[in-house]
Write a protein that holds these residues in place. Structure first.
Motif, PDB file in Angstrom:
ATOM      1  N   UNK A   4      -2.091   1.486  -5.486  1.00 22.45           N
ATOM      2  CA  UNK A   4      -1.529   2.820  -5.260  1.00 22.45           C
ATOM      3  C   UNK A   4      -2.355   3.889  -5.960  1.00 22.45           C
ATOM      4  N   UNK A   5      -2.637   4.965  -5.225  1.00 16.44           N
ATOM      5  CA  UNK A   5      -3.443   6.062  -5.743  1.00 16.44           C
ATOM      6  C   UNK A   5      -2.609   7.344  -5.764  1.00 16.44           C
ATOM      7  N   UNK A   6      -2.576   8.027  -6.896  1.00 20.06           N
ATOM      8  CA  UNK A   6      -1.946   9.345  -6.977  1.00 20.06           C
ATOM      9  C   UNK A   6      -3.053  10.391  -6.898  1.00 20.06           C
ATOM     10  N   UNK A  23      -7.375   5.487   2.340  1.00 21.85           N
ATOM     11  CA  UNK A  23      -6.800   4.635   3.387  1.00 21.85           C
ATOM     12  C   UNK A  23      -7.859   3.726   4.000  1.00 21.85           C
ATOM     13  N   UNK A  24      -9.101   4.241   4.109  1.00 19.57           N
ATOM     14  CA  UNK A  24     -10.183   3.414   4.660  1.00 19.57           C
ATOM     15  C   UNK A  24     -10.538   2.266   3.728  1.00 19.57           C
ATOM     16  N   UNK A  25     -10.097   2.377   2.464  1.00 23.52           N
ATOM     17  CA  UNK A  25     -10.308   1.303   1.488  1.00 23.52           C
ATOM     18  C   UNK A  25      -9.024   0.508   1.233  1.00 23.52           C
ATOM     19  N   UNK A  26      -8.068   0.620   2.165  1.00 20.92           N
ATOM     20  CA  UNK A  26      -6.801  -0.136   2.096  1.00 20.92           C
ATOM     21  C   UNK A  26      -5.997   0.185   0.849  1.00 20.92           C
ATOM     22  N   UNK A  27      -6.002   1.468   0.459  1.00 19.00           N
ATOM     23  CA  UNK A  27      -5.240   1.915  -0.694  1.00 19.00           C
ATOM     24  C   UNK A  27      -4.108   2.837  -0.248  1.00 19.00           C
ATOM     25  N   UNK A  28      -2.943   2.706  -0.874  1.00 20.48           N
ATOM     26  CA  UNK A  28      -1.816   3.591  -0.589  1.00 20.48           C
ATOM     27  C   UNK A  28      -1.986   4.890  -1.371  1.00 20.48           C
ATOM     28  N   UNK A  29      -1.522   5.999  -0.790  1.00 23.97           N
ATOM     29  CA  UNK A  29      -1.682   7.284  -1.465  1.00 23.97           C
ATOM     30  C   UNK A  29      -0.370   8.051  -1.579  1.00 23.97           C
ATOM     31  N   UNK A  30      -0.276   8.808  -2.667  1.00 31.45           N
ATOM     32  CA  UNK A  30       0.774   9.807  -2.856  1.00 31.45           C
ATOM     33  C   UNK A  30       0.069  11.077  -3.317  1.00 31.45           C
ATOM     34  N   UNK A 108     -18.314   6.895   0.657  1.00 29.99           N
ATOM     35  CA  UNK A 108     -18.576   5.495   0.312  1.00 29.99           C
ATOM     36  C   UNK A 108     -18.690   5.310  -1.196  1.00 29.99           C
ATOM     37  N   UNK A 109     -19.329   6.283  -1.853  1.00 28.92           N
ATOM     38  CA  UNK A 109     -19.484   6.204  -3.306  1.00 28.92           C
ATOM     39  C   UNK A 109     -18.135   6.351  -3.998  1.00 28.92           C
ATOM     40  N   UNK A 110     -17.334   7.321  -3.545  1.00 30.08           N
ATOM     41  CA  UNK A 110     -16.011   7.519  -4.142  1.00 30.08           C
ATOM     42  C   UNK A 110     -15.149   6.274  -3.977  1.00 30.08           C
ATOM     43  N   UNK A 111     -15.108   5.723  -2.774  1.00 26.69           N
ATOM     44  CA  UNK A 111     -14.310   4.523  -2.534  1.00 26.69           C
ATOM     45  C   UNK A 111     -14.724   3.371  -3.424  1.00 26.69           C
ATOM     46  N   UNK A 113     -16.293   3.566  -6.342  1.00 32.18           N
ATOM     47  CA  UNK A 113     -15.964   3.884  -7.732  1.00 32.18           C
ATOM     48  C   UNK A 113     -14.479   3.631  -8.016  1.00 32.18           C
ATOM     49  N   UNK A 114     -13.631   4.066  -7.086  1.00 28.85           N
ATOM     50  CA  UNK A 114     -12.184   3.904  -7.271  1.00 28.85           C
ATOM     51  C   UNK A 114     -11.810   2.425  -7.337  1.00 28.85           C
ATOM     52  N   UNK A 115     -12.318   1.635  -6.408  1.00 28.06           N
ATOM     53  CA  UNK A 115     -11.972   0.214  -6.388  1.00 28.06           C
ATOM     54  C   UNK A 115     -12.508  -0.505  -7.627  1.00 28.06           C
ATOM     55  N   UNK A 116     -13.700  -0.110  -8.084  1.00 29.11           N
ATOM     56  CA  UNK A 116     -14.267  -0.730  -9.281  1.00 29.11           C
ATOM     57  C   UNK A 116     -13.434  -0.397 -10.513  1.00 29.11           C
ATOM     58  N   UNK A 117     -12.955   0.851 -10.582  1.00 29.52           N
ATOM     59  CA  UNK A 117     -12.156   1.264 -11.738  1.00 29.52           C
ATOM     60  C   UNK A 117     -10.806   0.549 -11.749  1.00 29.52           C
ATOM     61  N   UNK A 118     -10.200   0.419 -10.575  1.00 29.75           N
ATOM     62  CA  UNK A 118      -8.932  -0.316 -10.489  1.00 29.75           C
ATOM     63  C   UNK A 118      -9.136  -1.770 -10.905  1.00 29.75           C
TER      64      UNK A 118
END
Length: 228
Positions: A4-6, A23-30, A108-111, A113-118
């Protein structure tokens, strides 16, 4: 279950793009379109990462980060800002942000980075987690997350305190005095209605039938017992 991403940003064009990338990285958003909205969401919900804009309408993103970390919330924070000054990135990191990316960003870079941090944060949690398991229930005291049959049930801070009291001591009878002292930190001027409200909230989240509770049962004349 998706991570989940805020997203904290007050520009619809930007947060819609961020949602699309997540969403393209299969992450839920709020989405929270103000700092106050973000803080209110974080009181009752948990997320795997926060994407934080610096320039918000009601307060700077830096102030939101200060408050989040001041409350002991260690959710990873990535600053997503249109300001490209080194001072901003260094200041944000000094406040407890975990990473920084500037606009315009490459999706692509943002996605990545986010997945790596999670992933990094989850590995750290696994290394230091303290998991209390009781019947179908489990409570991670490092992340303050509660689960039933492996599915997370989101609890408010007081619901969390109450559930932790129960799950640590299954089958023990807790008087209202004991509950009030543990959850509110004060055994004086006990408000029975307040306790009943939180008991009912917990029952609505963990029981199959709140009217016929099987786990949080009333012990007439005494208080409550948690039966896993």
């Amino acid at each position: 279950m998706s991570d989940k991403v805020l997203i904290v940003d007050d520009d619809p064009a930007v947060y819609k793009l961020l949602e699309k990338v997540m969403h393209s990285n299969d992450l839920e958003t709020t989405v929270a379109d103000s700092g106050l909205a973000a803080l209110n969401l974080l009181k009752n919900h948990s997320y795997d990462i926060i994407l934080m804009d610096v320039m918000l309408g009601d307060m700077e993103g830096f102030e939101v980060i200060k408050r989040i970390r001041g409350q002991g919330d260690q959710t990873p924070v990535m600053i997503v800002s249109g300001r490209n000054e080194d001072y901003d990135s260094l200041y944000g990191l000094s406040l407890g942000a975990d990473d920084y990316i500037t606009k315009p960003f490459r999706p692509l870079v943002l996605g990545a980075k986010v997945k790596a941090l999670i992933r990094r944060n989850k590995n750290q949690i696994l290394d230091s987690s303290e998991l209390i398991e009781c019947g179908p229930f489990s409570y991670n005291t490092s992340t303050m997350r509660f689960y039933k049959n492996g599915e997370e049930i989101v609890l408010s801070s007081k619901e969390s305190s109450l559930m932790l009291l129960f799950i640590k001591r299954p089958n023990q009878v807790f008087t209202k005095d004991m509950i009030y002292e543990h959850v509110w930190g004060n055994s004086i001027a006990i408000d029975d209605n307040a306790i009943m409200v939180y008991i009912n909230r917990l029952r609505s989240k963990i029981e199959k039938d709140r009217q016929k509770p099987a786990h949080i049962v009333t012990v007439r004349g005494l208080g409550y017992r948690f039966i896993p």
